[in-house]
Design a protein around this motif. Structure first.
Motif, mmCIF file in Angstrom:
data_model
loop_
_atom_site.group_PDB
_atom_site.id
_atom_site.type_symbol
_atom_site.label_atom_id
_atom_site.label_comp_id
_atom_site.label_asym_id
_atom_site.label_seq_id
_atom_site.Cartn_x
_atom_site.Cartn_y
_atom_site.Cartn_z
ATOM 1 N N GLY A 87 0.793 -1.223 0.000
ATOM 2 C CA GLY A 87 0.000 0.000 0.000
ATOM 3 C C GLY A 87 0.824 1.270 0.000
ATOM 4 N N LYS A 88 2.119 1.157 0.253
ATOM 5 C CA LYS A 88 2.939 2.371 0.360
ATOM 6 C C LYS A 88 4.183 2.270 -0.529
ATOM 7 C CE LYS A 88 1.627 2.885 5.191
ATOM 8 N NZ LYS A 88 2.089 2.541 6.541
ATOM 9 N N PRO A 89 4.003 2.438 -1.820
ATOM 10 C CA PRO A 89 5.157 2.306 -2.718
ATOM 11 C C PRO A 89 6.285 3.289 -2.380
ATOM 12 C CG PRO A 89 3.232 3.190 -3.884
ATOM 13 C CD PRO A 89 2.765 2.747 -2.541
ATOM 14 N N ALA A 90 5.914 4.486 -1.961
ATOM 15 C CA ALA A 90 6.947 5.495 -1.715
ATOM 16 C C ALA A 90 7.848 5.097 -0.549
ATOM 17 C CB ALA A 90 6.301 6.847 -1.433
ATOM 18 N N GLU A 91 7.312 4.274 0.366
ATOM 19 C CA GLU A 91 8.123 3.871 1.518
ATOM 20 C C GLU A 91 8.739 2.501 1.326
ATOM 21 O OE1 GLU A 91 5.662 4.397 5.034
ATOM 22 O OE2 GLU A 91 4.880 6.214 4.062
ATOM 23 N N SER A 92 8.561 1.927 0.157
ATOM 24 C CA SER A 92 9.087 0.585 -0.085
ATOM 25 C C SER A 92 10.510 0.653 -0.627
ATOM 26 C CB SER A 92 8.197 -0.163 -1.079
ATOM 27 O OG SER A 92 6.929 -0.368 -0.503
ATOM 28 N N LEU A 93 11.395 -0.066 0.054
ATOM 29 C CA LEU A 93 12.800 -0.077 -0.355
ATOM 30 C C LEU A 93 12.951 -0.627 -1.775
ATOM 31 C CD1 LEU A 93 15.605 0.565 0.723
ATOM 32 C CD2 LEU A 93 15.759 -1.761 1.598
ATOM 33 N N LEU A 94 12.061 -1.558 -2.136
ATOM 34 C CA LEU A 94 12.125 -2.128 -3.478
ATOM 35 C C LEU A 94 11.998 -1.026 -4.535
ATOM 36 C CD1 LEU A 94 11.888 -4.907 -5.215
ATOM 37 C CD2 LEU A 94 9.487 -4.290 -5.315
ATOM 38 N N ILE A 95 11.043 -0.137 -4.322
ATOM 39 C CA ILE A 95 10.827 0.934 -5.293
ATOM 40 C C ILE A 95 12.023 1.894 -5.307
ATOM 41 C CG2 ILE A 95 9.326 2.876 -5.933
ATOM 42 C CD1 ILE A 95 8.060 0.127 -6.385
ATOM 43 N N GLU A 96 12.491 2.241 -4.109
ATOM 44 C CA GLU A 96 13.654 3.140 -4.050
ATOM 45 C C GLU A 96 14.854 2.526 -4.759
ATOM 46 O OE1 GLU A 96 14.734 5.250 -0.347
ATOM 47 O OE2 GLU A 96 13.017 4.164 0.487
ATOM 48 N N SER A 97 14.946 1.193 -4.672
ATOM 49 C CA SER A 97 16.111 0.539 -5.248
ATOM 50 C C SER A 97 16.019 0.454 -6.760
ATOM 51 C CB SER A 97 16.279 -0.867 -4.662
ATOM 52 O OG SER A 97 16.432 -0.774 -3.267
ATOM 53 N N ILE A 98 14.803 0.159 -7.275
ATOM 54 C CA ILE A 98 14.722 0.059 -8.736
ATOM 55 C C ILE A 98 14.723 1.439 -9.392
ATOM 56 C CG2 ILE A 98 13.644 -2.228 -8.732
ATOM 57 C CD1 ILE A 98 10.968 -0.980 -9.206
ATOM 58 N N ARG A 99 14.473 2.448 -8.574
ATOM 59 C CA ARG A 99 14.670 3.815 -9.094
ATOM 60 C C ARG A 99 16.119 4.250 -8.987
ATOM 61 N NH1 ARG A 99 10.171 7.805 -8.297
ATOM 62 N NH2 ARG A 99 8.265 6.579 -8.165
ATOM 63 N N MET A 105 19.371 -1.168 -8.403
ATOM 64 C CA MET A 105 18.839 -2.499 -8.707
ATOM 65 C C MET A 105 17.909 -2.416 -9.904
ATOM 66 S SD MET A 105 19.976 -4.839 -6.757
ATOM 67 C CE MET A 105 21.407 -4.536 -5.726
ATOM 68 N N PRO A 106 17.888 -3.406 -10.759
ATOM 69 C CA PRO A 106 18.871 -4.494 -10.811
ATOM 70 C C PRO A 106 20.223 -3.952 -11.280
ATOM 71 C CG PRO A 106 17.241 -4.675 -12.581
ATOM 72 C CD PRO A 106 16.852 -3.506 -11.777
ATOM 73 N N PRO A 107 21.302 -4.556 -10.822
ATOM 74 C CA PRO A 107 22.617 -3.975 -11.078
ATOM 75 C C PRO A 107 23.002 -3.970 -12.550
ATOM 76 C CG PRO A 107 22.825 -6.105 -9.974
ATOM 77 C CD PRO A 107 21.376 -5.767 -9.990
ATOM 78 N N LYS A 108 22.381 -4.842 -13.334
ATOM 79 C CA LYS A 108 22.812 -4.916 -14.739
ATOM 80 C C LYS A 108 22.246 -3.782 -15.586
ATOM 81 C CE LYS A 108 24.201 -9.633 -15.302
ATOM 82 N NZ LYS A 108 23.739 -10.984 -15.583
ATOM 83 N N GLY A 109 21.279 -3.079 -15.087
ATOM 84 C CA GLY A 109 20.730 -1.986 -15.875
ATOM 85 C C GLY A 109 19.391 -1.566 -15.297
ATOM 86 N N LYS A 110 19.142 -0.268 -15.363
ATOM 87 C CA LYS A 110 17.930 0.256 -14.756
ATOM 88 C C LYS A 110 16.706 -0.224 -15.544
ATOM 89 C CE LYS A 110 16.429 4.720 -12.965
ATOM 90 N NZ LYS A 110 16.655 6.156 -13.003
ATOM 91 N N LEU A 111 15.621 -0.508 -14.828
ATOM 92 C CA LEU A 111 14.378 -0.895 -15.490
ATOM 93 C C LEU A 111 13.805 0.309 -16.240
ATOM 94 C CD1 LEU A 111 12.628 -2.929 -12.630
ATOM 95 C CD2 LEU A 111 13.964 -3.816 -14.544
ATOM 96 N N LYS A 112 12.937 -0.031 -17.203
ATOM 97 C CA LYS A 112 12.255 1.063 -17.916
ATOM 98 C C LYS A 112 11.259 1.734 -16.968
ATOM 99 C CE LYS A 112 12.364 -1.447 -22.254
ATOM 100 N NZ LYS A 112 11.627 -2.638 -22.630
ATOM 101 N N ASP A 113 10.960 2.975 -17.234
ATOM 102 C CA ASP A 113 10.007 3.684 -16.374
ATOM 103 C C ASP A 113 8.680 2.944 -16.300
ATOM 104 O OD1 ASP A 113 11.893 5.531 -15.893
ATOM 105 O OD2 ASP A 113 11.074 7.089 -17.216
ATOM 106 N N SER A 114 8.263 2.365 -17.443
ATOM 107 C CA SER A 114 6.973 1.657 -17.465
ATOM 108 C C SER A 114 7.027 0.433 -16.549
ATOM 109 C CB SER A 114 6.632 1.245 -18.892
ATOM 110 O OG SER A 114 7.641 0.405 -19.410
ATOM 111 N N GLU A 115 8.192 -0.205 -16.462
ATOM 112 C CA GLU A 115 8.322 -1.379 -15.595
ATOM 113 C C GLU A 115 8.307 -0.965 -14.118
ATOM 114 O OE1 GLU A 115 10.889 -4.281 -18.567
ATOM 115 O OE2 GLU A 115 11.947 -2.759 -17.393
ATOM 116 N N ILE A 116 8.951 0.139 -13.827
ATOM 117 C CA ILE A 116 8.923 0.647 -12.447
ATOM 118 C C ILE A 116 7.487 0.962 -12.048
ATOM 119 C CG2 ILE A 116 9.689 2.539 -10.941
ATOM 120 C CD1 ILE A 116 12.281 2.637 -12.646
ATOM 121 N N ALA A 117 6.751 1.503 -12.994
ATOM 122 C CA ALA A 117 5.342 1.856 -12.721
ATOM 123 C C ALA A 117 4.527 0.605 -12.370
ATOM 124 C CB ALA A 117 4.737 2.566 -13.928
ATOM 125 N N VAL A 118 4.862 -0.533 -13.007
ATOM 126 C CA VAL A 118 4.172 -1.791 -12.695
ATOM 127 C C VAL A 118 4.345 -2.133 -11.217
ATOM 128 C CG1 VAL A 118 4.247 -4.292 -13.042
ATOM 129 C CG2 VAL A 118 4.247 -2.753 -15.021
#
Lengths: 776, 474
Positions: A87-99, A105-118
C-alpha cells in the motif's frame, strides 16, 4: 534473535525452528482475481527476469539476505529491512532501489520507467500474491547450541591431562612425551628414526634456542660432555642457552610474527612511521628472557596501559603497532570503511594470534563454520572502538610538560612573526622601523627558543581507553548500517552461561582476563602448538592460527593436551616447556630418510623423524655474519635499515608493506612474510632471486672475503683451511671427497685476474650451500 | 682419492669447449645429463612451472595498459553529442554525488570525435592511432566501480578489493597458470618514471607465495642487466661464474645424496640453474636495441611506447602477465590532471601513449601473437560529463570505458552503455569484479575456482562477486 545460517549448520548442529511472524502475515490473504492476474502477468515475470537470480530460494548465492519469491519474505526483507510496504510504494525499499536511489537495482541496468510503474501499482494495490507456499521452507534458527559445540569440537573441549600410553619399546622413552609419539608409531608399525648424531644435535639446539650456530669450541665442549653422559650434556646445553640473553632474540622473533610487528610505513592509507616500535620489540625479547608466564605476557599486551605501571604500556604495542587506517577523501563511507578495516586488524590479530579463531570472518555475517555470531565480533570490536593508539610518555610528566610548553612557545612566536608579515603583505607596504625592530627581536627569540628546545621525550606507541560505549552489529560489515546492539563481552562459545559484560572503561582489562582464563581451552593450546612448531618445523595442529572447524585436527590430540596441561601446571613457563620438549627422544631423533616409513607417512604426520628445515631469513643471515666473525651481538635499540649492518637481523627495520627499506627487500626475498596480518607460519619458497643473491650480491661477496680472511689467519695449508671451514660452517669434519673437491677447485683456478681470489670464490660457495642453510 | 671421485670436476678446457657450444642453452644440467651423472630428475615442479588451466583458454598472456588517475570516457571513446546540446545545464540524470560534489552543468568535450573502421566506432581526436585499430577492439562502455577515490578504486581495478591487502590480478594469473619461460619473471609491471599510486600493491603478491610477485621495471632508468636485484655479477667473468655455480651444485648434490630424498633440496638445485640462466635471458629480453629500425619507428619514441615494445618482447618470450602503467611528469595518477584541464592534460597524456598502443596491437598481429594475447586498456574510473571549475572534470565511478583487444574478445564491438550524457553505466553494466571474472575466463580459469586458503578461508580475486561477460567473448 533470528539469523540466516548455511543449510549444513541446520542439519549438523543447529536446532531449527520455523520463524514466527505475526499471524495475519502467515494467513493467506484474500486478493481479487484481477489483482492476482496483474501479479502473474506483469509483476512475476519482471521479478523472475530481474530479481530471482540473486533474491530467491534458487539464487546460487542469496544477496543481502533478501528473498523476493515470497510475499512474506519480501515484507520481512533482508539485511536492510523490509523490501515492500504493501500500500505504500513510496516507503518501499524495493521501489527506491529500482529507481536507483537507495540501491542500483537491478545492477545490470535500470528498469524502464513503465516497468517501475508496474511495481508501484502492484504495491499500492496491496502487493497481491497467490497462496504463499514458500513460507514453509523459510527457516530461521533460534540460536547456537553452545553446549553441543563445546562438547563436540575438539578445541572447545576443556584441556585434560591424559595418561601417557603404554609402549613396547621402553628403552626409547626419555620422557612421557615420547610415549604419545611412540605409541602411534608402533600402531603404524613404523620405527622412529635413530638418534641424531651429537654434531647434528648441537647444531640443532643452538639454532633452535638462540638462532646462531655453535663455534667449533662450543661443539667440541658439547661432544666431550656427550661422551660422559649424553643426557646430562643435552640438559646442560639447553639450560645454558635458555639463560643466554640471545634466547629472547630468537623466540621473541617468533612472537613478533604473531604480532605482525613492523616499523609502520604501511602504504597510502596508513603510511606513518612507528618510530618507537622497537621498544615493543625489546619488551618482547626481554619478557621471553625473563620467562614471563604466558598469562602475564598476554595480559600486558592487551591491557598493559591499565596496570598503573608506566612501562607496562609498552606491551600494548601488540595492537598499537598494527595498521590504523585513515580515509582518503574524508567522505562518510570512506571514514567508516577505514574504521572498519582498523577494527578488523585488531580482531584478526586477537582472534588468530591468541585464540586460534578466525574472528575477522564474522565481520559481515555470522561465521559460516564456527560458532561465532556476527554479534560476537562487534562485542569485541566495541572494546577496540573505545581504544586509541597514543604516544605514551616513558618519562615523568614534568619532562613532557616542559617539552610541550617549549614547543608551544615556539609555535606562538612563529605565529606572531607570521601575523606581522601577513599584515604587511596585505597592506602592501614596507615595515616601519619600529616593526622591523620588533621583528628582528622576535626572530632572535625564536632562534633562541629553537636552540634551547629540549629533545622529544621518550615514548612508546600504546593503547589508551577513550570511552565505554557498546557498538551495534554492522549490517553486512557496513558501519553506517547499524543493526542490533552488541554488548561488550567475551565470545559466547567460550563462556559458560551469559558472558560477563565488559563495563570497565573500554573493557580491555576484562578482555585480557577472559583470554588468559585457564578455563579458556584455546589460548594455551594455541600457544603450546606454536612452540612445538618452532621446535619441529611442523605443528601438531598444522593450521596454527585456526583451531576452528576449517582448521586441521591435531595429529596428536592427546599429546597436545598433555603438553598444554603440563605447561599450565608448570606455571605457564615457556622455558619449562622447552625443557619438556627438548629433553625427549622425539626431539632428539635424526632427520634420516627411511623408505618404509616414508611410504606409509611421507608427510611425517606421525613424527617418525625430525623434519629437515630451512633456516629462516634471520637465522641464516646471522649465521653468515657469525661464522665470518663479523656479527655485532649488541642488543636492543632503534632498528637498522642496511643489510650490511652487522647487527642481528631481528633488529632490521621492517615496513608493513615490505617495500620501503633495503632490509625489507632482503627479508622478503628469503620468505619473511608481509607484516600486514598476524603470521601463522613462515613459507619456504625457492625462487631464482634467492640464488641471484647468493651468487651475485655484494653482501655475499663481502662475507666470502671475510671468511676467507678469517681462515687465512688460523690455518696454513689449503687443506687445513678447508677442514676448518667445514667445522665452522657445518659443525662436522669434511670428508676426503669434500677436501678433494675444494682443493681441485682452488688449484685449478689459481690466481684470478679480477674480482675475487680463488679462496674467496670457494668461501662464497661454502656459505651458499644448502648444508649451511638447512638444519637436519 | 681423486680417481675414486664419482663426480670428477670438469677441467677448465672441458668447460670452455662446452661453453663454446652454446652457453645459456646447455649449462650444467645439460652437461651432466649427457654423462648420465645427474641424480635428480631433469624437471622438478617449481612454483612457476606451467599449470593446466581449468578449461581451454582463449588467451595465454595479458597486457594491461593501465591508465592511473581516471581518463575521461566522454573525451576519449564514449561519444555523447547530447552533452554539447545541453551544455551548461544540469539535467537530473547527471545530478549525482561526485567526490567534491560539484554542482556545475554539462561541459562539452574540447575534442572532435570521428567515426572509424567498419564498426564505425567514435573516437576523439586525441587517439588517432588507436582509432585505426577499432575493428580489433571491444569497447566496454558500461564499467562501474565502488568509490570515486583513486587509491581505493585503483586497488579495486588491480587487486579486486578497496584495500591494498590482496594479491594483484597478475599474481593470481601466475599463481593459477605458472609461466612459460622459466628464465624470465612470470609477471612484469612497468611504468615510465613514476610508479602508479599504491605502488607495489598494484603488482604485489600479498598472501600468495613470493614467486607470484610482479617484478617492477622503471622504463625511464631501466638498465637491462639490472632489471632484477643482483642480476649481474660484479666480480667474475662468465666462465668463473659457471665454475662457481658448478661447485655449488656439486656440494648441494652431495648434501641431497646424504639426505636421500627431499623435494625442496631437489628443487633448489634446479632453481639455481634457472637463476644462472636468468642472468643472461633477462637482459636479452629487455634489450630493445635488437629491434629493427622500422619496428622502432612504428612504436615512436615515447617512454610509454618503449614499454609497449618491451611488453611485446616479453609476450614473445612467454611471460604470462604484463602491467604497463602510464605516467608523465613523474605523476603517479597522471590522468588526474583532468580536474583542472581536460583539453591540455588529456591531450598530452594521449599523445604520449597513443602511437605505442596502436603499434603494440599491430605488432602483435603481424607476429601472430594477437590471438593469444589479451590487451586491456583503462583507468580505475572515468570522469563526469559535468565540469569541475572552468575546464576540468571530477571523478566518475558510476560509468567509464575500458577496452579489450586480442585473445578471445570480439573486435569492432561496443558493449554496454552509459546514459545519454555519459555519467552512469545503464545498459549491460559491468563491475570491475565482472571484468576480472572475464579476464580469468579468457585465460582458462574459473574465477570461482581459483582460490587460495589464507587466514582461515578461501580467497578469490573476485571475492564473492563477479560474472563473466559472455556477450563479448569471440
Amino acid at each position: 534473535m533470528q539469523r540466516w545460517v548455511p543449510l549444513f549448520f541446520l542439519i549438523v548442529l543447529m536446532p531449527a525452528s520455523v520463524v514466527k511472524l505475526p499471524a495475519e502475515e502467515i494467513k493467506a490473504q484474500q486478493f481479487s482475481d484481477e489483482q492476482i492476474e496483474f501479479f502473474e502477468s506483469k509483476v512475476r515475470p519482471l521479478l523472475s527476469q530481474h530479481c530471482f537470480e540473486c533474491h530467491s530460494g534458487k539464487a546460487k548465492k542469496l544477496q543481502a539476505g533478501l528473498r523476493l519469491d515470497s510475499r512474506v519474505l519480501a515484507i520481512e526483507g533482508g539485511d536492510s529491512g523490509a523490501a515492500i510496504e504493501p500500500g505504500k510504494p513510496a516507503e518501499s525499499l524495493l521501489i527506491e532501489s529500482i529507481r536507483w536511489q537507495a540501491y542500483e537495482m537491478p545492477p545490470k541496468g535500470k528498469l524502464k520507467d513503465s516497468e517501475i510503474a508496474v511495481f508501484e501499482k502492484w504495491i499500492s494495490d496491496g502487493a497481491a500474491w497467490p497462496d504463499d507456499q514458500t513460507i514453509a521452507e523459510h527457516i530461521h534458527t533460534s540460536g547456537y547450541d553452545w553446549k553441543k559445540w563445546r562438547s563436540k569440537h575438539w578445541s572447545f573441549q576443556p584441556v585434560t591431562l591424559p595418561d601417557p600410553p603404554e609402549v613396547q619399546r621402553e628403552t626409547w622413552i626419555q620422557s612421557d612425551l615420547d610415549r604419545f609419539v611412540l605409541a602411534r608409531l608402533e600402531a603404524a608399525e613404523i620405527s622412529p628414526a635413530p638418534a641424531a648424531e651429537p654434531g647434528e644435535l648441537v647444531r640443532r639446539i643452538y639454532f633452535d634456542l638462540i638462532g646462531l650456530p655453535p663455534s667449533p669450541q662450543q661443539v667440541e665442549s658439547f661432544l666431550g660432555a656427550w661422551e660422559n653422559d649424553s643426557r646430562q650434556a643435552v640438559s646442560s646445553l639447553v639450560e645454558e642457552l635458555l639463560a643466554s640473553p640471545h634466547y629472547g632474540e630468537r623466540w621473541g622473533r617468533h612472537w613478533l610474527d604473531v604480532a605482525r610487528y613492523s616499523d609502520g610505513y604501511g602504504g597510502f592509507l596508513d603510511n606513518k612511521a612507528n618510530s618507537e616500535a622497537w621498544r615493543y620489540r625489546d619488551w618482547v625479547i626481554q619478557a621471553l628472557n625473563d620467562d614471563l608466564p604466558l598469562d602475564e605476557f598476554l595480559k600486558l599486551q592487551i591491557a598493559g596501559d591499565l596496570t598503573g605501571s608506566r612501562d607496562d604500556a609498552v606491551a600494548t604495542g601488540f595492537f598499537a603497532l598494527g595498521p590504523t587506517y585513515r580515509s582518503d577523501g574524508g567522505d562518510p563511507d570512506s571514514v567508516a570503511q577505514a574504521k572498519a578495516e582498523t577494527l578488523s586488524d585488531r580482531l584478526d590479530t586477537l582472534g588468530r594470534g591468541m585464540l586460534g579463531l578466525t574472528l575477522a570472518c564474522c565481520r559481515c555475517h555470522d561465521h559460516k563454520f564456527d560458532p561465532l555470531p556476527q554479534q560476537d565480533y562487534y562485542s569485541l570490536a566495541g572494546v577496540f572502538n573505545n581504544t586509541n593508539v597514543v604516544e605514551h610518555p616513558l618519562v615523568d610528566q614534568e619532562i613532557v610538560d616542559r617539552y610541550k610548553q617549549h614547543q608551544q612557545a615556539i609555535q606562538e612566536k612563529t605565529q606572531q612573526i607570521n601575523k606581522l608579515n601577513q599584515q604587511i603583505k596585505q597592506e602592501k607596504r614596507e615595515l616601519t622601523a619600529e616593526e622591523q625592530q620588533s621583528l628582528d627581536s622576535w626572530n632572535k627569540e625564536l632562534e633562541d627558543l629553537k636552540q634551547t628546545a629540549p629533545p622529544k621525550y621518550e615514548f612508546a606507541h600504546s593503547l589508551r581507553d577513550t570511552g565505554s560505549a557498546d557498538m551495534q552489529v554492522a549490517i553486512r560489515g557496513n558501519l553506517r548500517k547499524p543493526g542490533e546492539p552488541a554488548p561488550r563481552r567475551f565470545l559466547q562459545v567460550l563462556s559458560e552461561g551469559d558472558p560477563e559484560l565488559f563495563l570497565e572503561g573500554s573493557g580491555r582489562r576484562q578482555l585480557a582476563e577472559a583470554v588468559v582464563d585457564e578455563e579458556n581451552p584455546l589460548t594455551s593450546r594455541v600457544f603450546v602448538n606454536r612452540v612445538w612448531m618452532h621446535h619441529f618445523g611442523k605443528a601438531l595442529v598444522r593450521t596454527p592460527s585456526n583451531f576452528g572447524s576449517l582448521g586441521e585436527q591435531p595429529t596428536h590430540p592427546r599429546l597436545l593436551d598433555w603438553l598444554t596441561a603440563t605447561f599450565l601446571e608448570q606455571g605457564q613457563s615457556l622455558k619449562a616447556l622447552h625443557r619438556t620438549i627438548m629433553l625427549s627422544s622425539t626431539y632428539q631423533m635424526s632427520s634420516r630418510f627411511d623408505e618404509k616409513a616414508y611410504a606409509i607417512d611421507g608427510d611425517n604426520r606421525l613424527i617418525w623423524r625430525m623434519n629437515l628445515s630451512r633456516l629462516d631469513a634471520e637465522s641464516w643471515r646471522d649465521a653468515l655474519l657469525s661464522v665470518t666473525g663479523e656479527l655485532d651481538m649488541r642488543r636492543g635499540g632503534p632498528p637498522v635499515d642496511r643489510i650490511d649492518n652487522p647487527r642481528r637481523t631481528v633488529y632490521f627495520k621492517v615496513s608493513r608493506n615490505g617495500d620501503v627499506f633495503a632490509t625489507d627487500e632482503f627479508l622478503r626475498r628469503f620468505d619473511f612474510p608481509l607484516m600486514r596480518a598476524t603470521i601463522d607460519k613462515r613459507p619456504t619458497s625457492i625462487v631464482p632471486q634467492q640464488f641471484l643473491f647468493l651468487l651475485n650480491s655484494q653482501f655475499m661477496t663481502d662475507r666470502a672475503r671475510a671468511l676467507s680472511a678469517r681462515l687465512a689467519q688460523d690455518s696454513a695449508s689449503d687443506e687445513q683451511r678447508i677442514r676448518q671451514a667445514y667445522e665452522m660452517l657445518y659443525q662436522r669434519p669434511a670428508s676426503a671427497e669434500e677436501v678433494e673437491i675444494g682443493l681441485s677447485f682452488l688449484q685449478e683456478l689459481g690466481e684470478t685476474p679480477q674480482g675475487l681470489t680463488a679462496w674467496q670464490q670457494y668461501a662464497q660457495i661454502l656459505l651458499s650451500a644448502n648444508e649451511f642453510m638447512y638444519l637436519k | 682419492m681423486f680417481h675414486q671421485n664419482p663426480l670428477p670436476p670438469l677441467s677448465r678446457r672441458d668447460m670452455l669447449t662446452r661453453i663454446g657450444a652454446g652457453f645459456g642453452s646447455i649449462g650444467l644440467a645439460g652437461v651432466l645429463s649427457e654423462s648420465n651423472l645427474l641424480a635428480v630428475p631433469q624437471q622438478v615442479e617449481t612454483p612457476l612451472s606451467v599449470k593446466a588451466p581449468h578449461f581451454a583458454p582463449k588467451a595465454k598472456h595479458v597486457i594491461q595498459l593501465f591508465m592511473p588517475g581516471g581518463p575521461s570516457q566522454v573525451d576519449t571513446f564514449d561519444y555523447k553529442p547530447q552533452i554539447g546540446l545541453n551544455a551548461g545545464q544540469r539535467p537530473e540524470l547527471v545530478d549525482r554525488k561526485s567526490l567534491r560534489n560539484t554542482k556545475n552543468g554539462l561541459m562539452p568535450s574540447p575534442f572532435k570525435f570521428r567515426q572509424y573502421g567498419e564498426c564505425g566506432q567514435w573516437v576523439s581526436d586525441i587517439f588517432p592511432h588507436v582509432a585505426e585499430c577499432v575493428d580489433d577492439i571491444c569497447f566496454i562502455h558500461s564499467m562501474h566501480t565502488d568509490i570515486p577515490e583513486h587509491a581505493g578504486a585503483m586497488m579495486m581495478m588491480n587487486v579486486g578489493h578497496l584495500q591494498p591487502s590482496r594479491p594483484s590480478m597478475g599474481s593470481w594469473l601466475t599463481y593459477g597458470l605458472g609461466t612459460e619461460n622459466q628464465d624470465l619473471p612470470g609477471f612484469v609491471a612497468m611504468s615510465p618514471r613514476a610508479q602508479p599510486r599504491c605502488k607495489l600493491a598494484n603488482w604485489g603478491n600479498s598472501f600468495l607465495p613470493g614467486a607470484y610477485a610482479g617484478t617492477y621495471v622503471n622504463i625511464h632508468d631501466m638498465k637491462p642487466d639490472q632489471i632484477l636485484h643482483d642480476l649481474k655479477n660484479q666480480h667474475l667473468a662468465r666462465i668463473d661464474q659457471r665454475r662457481q655455480a658448478d661447485l655449488l651444485t656439486r656440494l648441494n648434490q652431495l648434501h641431497l645424496k646424504e639426505q636421500q630424498r627431499d623435494q625442496q633440496l631437489e628443487a633448489s638445485i634446479q632453481t639455481m640453474e634457472m637463476a644462472f640462466r636468468m642472468q643472461f635471458a633477462v637482459p636479452e629480453a629487455f634489450d630493445t636495441q635488437q629491434e629493427t629500425q622500422s619496428t622502432l619507428e612504428m612504436y615512436g619514441d615515447s617512454e610509454y611506447a618503449k614499454g609497449c615494445l618491451l611488453a611485446r618482447r616479453l609476450v614473445e618470450r612467454g611471460v604470462r602477465c604484463i602491467q604497463l602503467s602510464h605516467s608523465i611528469d613523474g605523476y603517479d595518477i597522471a590522468w588526474d590532471t583532468g580536474h583542472n584541464d581536460i583539453a591540455g592534460g588529456h591531450k598530452r597524456l594521449a599523445e604520449a601513449c597513443d602511437q605505442g598502443i596502436a603499434a603494440l596491437i599491430k605488432d602483435l598481429k603481424q607476429r601472430g601473437l594477437f590471438e593469444e594475447t589479451l590487451v586491456i586498456w583503462g583507468g580505475e574510473f572515468g570522469r563526469a560529463p559535468t565540469s569541475e571549475g572552468q575546464k576540468g572534470r571530477d571523478h566518475d565511478h558510476y560509468g567509464f570505458t575500458v577496452w579489450m583487444a586480442g585473445g578471445g574478445v570480439k573486435g569492432g564491438m561496443s558493449y554496454g552503455s552509459t546514459d545519454e550524457f555519459g555519467l552512469s553505466a545503464v545498459e549491460n553494466r559491468v563491475h570491475v569484479h565482472d571484468l576480472h571474472a572475464t579476464v580469468l575466463h579468457l585465460m582458462g580459469l574459473d574465477h570461482e575456482k581459483l582460490t587460495f586458503r589464507y587466514s582461515g578461508r578461501d580467497f578469490r580475486l573476485t571475492d564473492v562477486h563477479g560474472n563473466v561477460v559472455t556477450e563479448i567473448l569471440a
